[in-house]
Design a protein around this motif. Structure first.
Motif, PDB file in Angstrom:
ATOM      1  N   GLU A  96       0.823  -1.210   0.000  1.00  0.00           N
ATOM      2  CA  GLU A  96       0.000   0.000   0.000  1.00  0.00           C
ATOM      3  C   GLU A  96       0.858   1.262   0.000  1.00  0.00           C
ATOM      4  O   GLU A  96       0.498   2.260  -0.611  1.00  0.00           O
ATOM      5  CB  GLU A  96      -0.958  -0.007   1.190  1.00  0.00           C
ATOM      6  N   LYS A  97       2.009   1.216   0.650  1.00  0.00           N
ATOM      7  CA  LYS A  97       2.922   2.363   0.631  1.00  0.00           C
ATOM      8  C   LYS A  97       3.403   2.626  -0.788  1.00  0.00           C
ATOM      9  O   LYS A  97       3.466   3.768  -1.240  1.00  0.00           O
ATOM     10  CB  LYS A  97       4.109   2.141   1.558  1.00  0.00           C
ATOM     11  N   GLU A  98       3.722   1.564  -1.520  1.00  0.00           N
ATOM     12  CA  GLU A  98       4.154   1.716  -2.916  1.00  0.00           C
ATOM     13  C   GLU A  98       3.040   2.299  -3.777  1.00  0.00           C
ATOM     14  O   GLU A  98       3.289   3.138  -4.643  1.00  0.00           O
ATOM     15  CB  GLU A  98       4.624   0.383  -3.477  1.00  0.00           C
ATOM     16  N   LEU A  99       1.803   1.867  -3.537  1.00  0.00           N
ATOM     17  CA  LEU A  99       0.675   2.424  -4.277  1.00  0.00           C
ATOM     18  C   LEU A  99       0.535   3.917  -3.984  1.00  0.00           C
ATOM     19  O   LEU A  99       0.345   4.722  -4.900  1.00  0.00           O
ATOM     20  CB  LEU A  99      -0.630   1.707  -3.912  1.00  0.00           C
ATOM     21  N   ASN A 100       0.637   4.276  -2.721  1.00  0.00           N
ATOM     22  CA  ASN A 100       0.541   5.685  -2.340  1.00  0.00           C
ATOM     23  C   ASN A 100       1.666   6.505  -2.966  1.00  0.00           C
ATOM     24  O   ASN A 100       1.430   7.592  -3.489  1.00  0.00           O
ATOM     25  CB  ASN A 100       0.571   5.820  -0.821  1.00  0.00           C
ATOM     26  N   ASP A 101       2.881   5.975  -2.919  1.00  0.00           N
ATOM     27  CA  ASP A 101       4.022   6.687  -3.496  1.00  0.00           C
ATOM     28  C   ASP A 101       3.827   6.903  -4.993  1.00  0.00           C
ATOM     29  O   ASP A 101       4.092   7.985  -5.519  1.00  0.00           O
ATOM     30  CB  ASP A 101       5.322   5.925  -3.240  1.00  0.00           C
ATOM     31  N   HIS A 102       3.335   5.878  -5.664  1.00  0.00           N
ATOM     32  CA  HIS A 102       3.111   5.986  -7.108  1.00  0.00           C
ATOM     33  C   HIS A 102       2.016   7.012  -7.410  1.00  0.00           C
ATOM     34  O   HIS A 102       2.188   7.884  -8.261  1.00  0.00           O
ATOM     35  CB  HIS A 102       2.738   4.627  -7.706  1.00  0.00           C
ATOM     36  N   ALA A 103       0.907   6.911  -6.707  1.00  0.00           N
ATOM     37  CA  ALA A 103      -0.222   7.816  -6.949  1.00  0.00           C
ATOM     38  C   ALA A 103       0.142   9.257  -6.625  1.00  0.00           C
ATOM     39  O   ALA A 103      -0.424  10.186  -7.221  1.00  0.00           O
ATOM     40  CB  ALA A 103      -1.431   7.372  -6.129  1.00  0.00           C
ATOM     41  N   SER A 104       1.093   9.458  -5.735  1.00  0.00           N
ATOM     42  CA  SER A 104       1.502  10.810  -5.348  1.00  0.00           C
ATOM     43  C   SER A 104       2.201  11.557  -6.478  1.00  0.00           C
ATOM     44  O   SER A 104       2.370  12.768  -6.404  1.00  0.00           O
ATOM     45  CB  SER A 104       2.423  10.752  -4.128  1.00  0.00           C
ATOM     46  N   LYS A 105       2.576  10.850  -7.519  1.00  0.00           N
ATOM     47  CA  LYS A 105       3.241  11.477  -8.664  1.00  0.00           C
ATOM     48  C   LYS A 105       2.245  12.220  -9.554  1.00  0.00           C
ATOM     49  O   LYS A 105       2.651  12.955 -10.444  1.00  0.00           O
ATOM     50  CB  LYS A 105       3.964  10.422  -9.508  1.00  0.00           C
ATOM     51  N   TYR A 106       0.963  12.005  -9.333  1.00  0.00           N
ATOM     52  CA  TYR A 106      -0.083  12.545 -10.198  1.00  0.00           C
ATOM     53  C   TYR A 106      -1.081  13.362  -9.377  1.00  0.00           C
ATOM     54  O   TYR A 106      -1.101  13.275  -8.165  1.00  0.00           O
ATOM     55  CB  TYR A 106      -0.831  11.399 -10.895  1.00  0.00           C
ATOM     56  N   LYS A 107      -1.928  14.113 -10.063  1.00  0.00           N
ATOM     57  CA  LYS A 107      -3.075  14.727  -9.383  1.00  0.00           C
ATOM     58  C   LYS A 107      -4.008  13.575  -9.041  1.00  0.00           C
ATOM     59  O   LYS A 107      -4.603  12.952  -9.928  1.00  0.00           O
ATOM     60  CB  LYS A 107      -3.765  15.737 -10.293  1.00  0.00           C
ATOM     61  N   PHE A 108      -4.113  13.274  -7.749  1.00  0.00           N
ATOM     62  CA  PHE A 108      -4.772  12.053  -7.303  1.00  0.00           C
ATOM     63  C   PHE A 108      -6.205  11.923  -7.809  1.00  0.00           C
ATOM     64  O   PHE A 108      -6.605  10.873  -8.304  1.00  0.00           O
ATOM     65  CB  PHE A 108      -4.733  11.970  -5.771  1.00  0.00           C
ATOM     66  N   SER A 109      -6.974  12.981  -7.714  1.00  0.00           N
ATOM     67  CA  SER A 109      -8.375  12.930  -8.114  1.00  0.00           C
ATOM     68  C   SER A 109      -8.524  12.586  -9.598  1.00  0.00           C
ATOM     69  O   SER A 109      -9.326  11.730  -9.980  1.00  0.00           O
ATOM     70  CB  SER A 109      -9.050  14.263  -7.814  1.00  0.00           C
ATOM     71  N   VAL A 110      -7.734  13.241 -10.427  1.00  0.00           N
ATOM     72  CA  VAL A 110      -7.782  12.985 -11.872  1.00  0.00           C
ATOM     73  C   VAL A 110      -7.327  11.561 -12.165  1.00  0.00           C
ATOM     74  O   VAL A 110      -7.940  10.845 -12.962  1.00  0.00           O
ATOM     75  CB  VAL A 110      -6.910  14.007 -12.636  1.00  0.00           C
ATOM     76  N   TYR A 111      -6.263  11.131 -11.500  1.00  0.00           N
ATOM     77  CA  TYR A 111      -5.713   9.784 -11.701  1.00  0.00           C
ATOM     78  C   TYR A 111      -6.766   8.717 -11.387  1.00  0.00           C
ATOM     79  O   TYR A 111      -7.007   7.807 -12.185  1.00  0.00           O
ATOM     80  CB  TYR A 111      -4.488   9.628 -10.806  1.00  0.00           C
ATOM     81  N   VAL A 112      -7.413   8.861 -10.247  1.00  0.00           N
ATOM     82  CA  VAL A 112      -8.429   7.880  -9.843  1.00  0.00           C
ATOM     83  C   VAL A 112      -9.616   7.894 -10.804  1.00  0.00           C
ATOM     84  O   VAL A 112     -10.134   6.841 -11.193  1.00  0.00           O
ATOM     85  CB  VAL A 112      -8.872   8.118  -8.390  1.00  0.00           C
ATOM     86  N   LYS A 113     -10.029   9.073 -11.222  1.00  0.00           N
ATOM     87  CA  LYS A 113     -11.160   9.165 -12.151  1.00  0.00           C
ATOM     88  C   LYS A 113     -10.844   8.485 -13.472  1.00  0.00           C
ATOM     89  O   LYS A 113     -11.714   7.828 -14.066  1.00  0.00           O
ATOM     90  CB  LYS A 113     -11.553  10.619 -12.372  1.00  0.00           C
ATOM     91  N   ARG A 114      -9.612   8.611 -13.952  1.00  0.00           N
ATOM     92  CA  ARG A 114      -9.229   7.945 -15.207  1.00  0.00           C
ATOM     93  C   ARG A 114      -9.222   6.426 -15.038  1.00  0.00           C
ATOM     94  O   ARG A 114      -9.640   5.687 -15.930  1.00  0.00           O
ATOM     95  CB  ARG A 114      -7.855   8.420 -15.693  1.00  0.00           C
ATOM     96  N   LEU A 115      -8.770   5.960 -13.886  1.00  0.00           N
ATOM     97  CA  LEU A 115      -8.798   4.514 -13.619  1.00  0.00           C
ATOM     98  C   LEU A 115     -10.231   3.997 -13.589  1.00  0.00           C
ATOM     99  O   LEU A 115     -10.536   2.931 -14.134  1.00  0.00           O
ATOM    100  CB  LEU A 115      -8.092   4.201 -12.303  1.00  0.00           C
ATOM    101  N   ILE A 116     -11.118   4.765 -12.977  1.00  0.00           N
ATOM    102  CA  ILE A 116     -12.534   4.380 -12.928  1.00  0.00           C
ATOM    103  C   ILE A 116     -13.126   4.371 -14.336  1.00  0.00           C
ATOM    104  O   ILE A 116     -13.866   3.454 -14.706  1.00  0.00           O
ATOM    105  CB  ILE A 116     -13.327   5.316 -11.989  1.00  0.00           C
ATOM    106  N   GLN A 117     -12.784   5.387 -15.119  1.00  0.00           N
ATOM    107  CA  GLN A 117     -13.284   5.456 -16.493  1.00  0.00           C
ATOM    108  C   GLN A 117     -12.851   4.224 -17.288  1.00  0.00           C
ATOM    109  O   GLN A 117     -13.656   3.598 -17.978  1.00  0.00           O
ATOM    110  CB  GLN A 117     -12.764   6.718 -17.175  1.00  0.00           C
ATOM    111  N   ARG A 118     -11.585   3.860 -17.179  1.00  0.00           N
ATOM    112  CA  ARG A 118     -11.081   2.694 -17.919  1.00  0.00           C
ATOM    113  C   ARG A 118     -11.729   1.413 -17.423  1.00  0.00           C
ATOM    114  O   ARG A 118     -12.035   0.528 -18.218  1.00  0.00           O
ATOM    115  CB  ARG A 118      -9.566   2.630 -17.810  1.00  0.00           C
ATOM    116  N   ASP A 119     -11.939   1.302 -16.125  1.00  0.00           N
ATOM    117  CA  ASP A 119     -12.607   0.131 -15.585  1.00  0.00           C
ATOM    118  C   ASP A 119     -14.034   0.046 -16.111  1.00  0.00           C
ATOM    119  O   ASP A 119     -14.508  -1.022 -16.502  1.00  0.00           O
ATOM    120  CB  ASP A 119     -12.597   0.194 -14.056  1.00  0.00           C
ATOM    121  N   LYS A 120     -14.704   1.176 -16.156  1.00  0.00           N
ATOM    122  CA  LYS A 120     -16.079   1.230 -16.651  1.00  0.00           C
ATOM    123  C   LYS A 120     -16.152   0.787 -18.110  1.00  0.00           C
ATOM    124  O   LYS A 120     -17.100   0.154 -18.543  1.00  0.00           O
ATOM    125  CB  LYS A 120     -16.620   2.652 -16.490  1.00  0.00           C
ATOM    126  N   GLU A 121     -15.126   1.129 -18.860  1.00  0.00           N
ATOM    127  CA  GLU A 121     -15.063   0.747 -20.269  1.00  0.00           C
ATOM    128  C   GLU A 121     -14.564  -0.687 -20.454  1.00  0.00           C
ATOM    129  O   GLU A 121     -14.333  -1.131 -21.567  1.00  0.00           O
ATOM    130  CB  GLU A 121     -14.146   1.712 -21.011  1.00  0.00           C
TER     131      GLU A 121
END
Length: 67
Positions: A17-42
């Protein structure tokens, strides 16, 4: 305008989980998560389980393969 805030917690004592947090911290978190949700939805986002990804390198490789 109505907004819904959904917090995400990371257990920083858990190496995975620390690695996931470190990776996600490289991006705007909200936008990053929304794009992941969009791809999952598709239905284009791969499913990973914890046993498949043991390190940040494994995660990065899987994410690069996906992108």
């Amino acid at each position: 305008m109505a907004r819904k805030i959904r917090p995400v917690s990371f257990d920083l004592e858990d190496p995975f989980e620390k690695e996931l947090n470190d990776h996600a911290s490289k991006y705007k978190f909200s936008v990053y998560v929304k794009r992941l949700i969009q791809r999952d939805k598709e239905n284009s986002f791969p499913t990973f389980n914890r046993g498949q990804i043991q390190s940040e390198e494994d995660f990065s490789e899987a994410l690069e393969d996906y992108m």
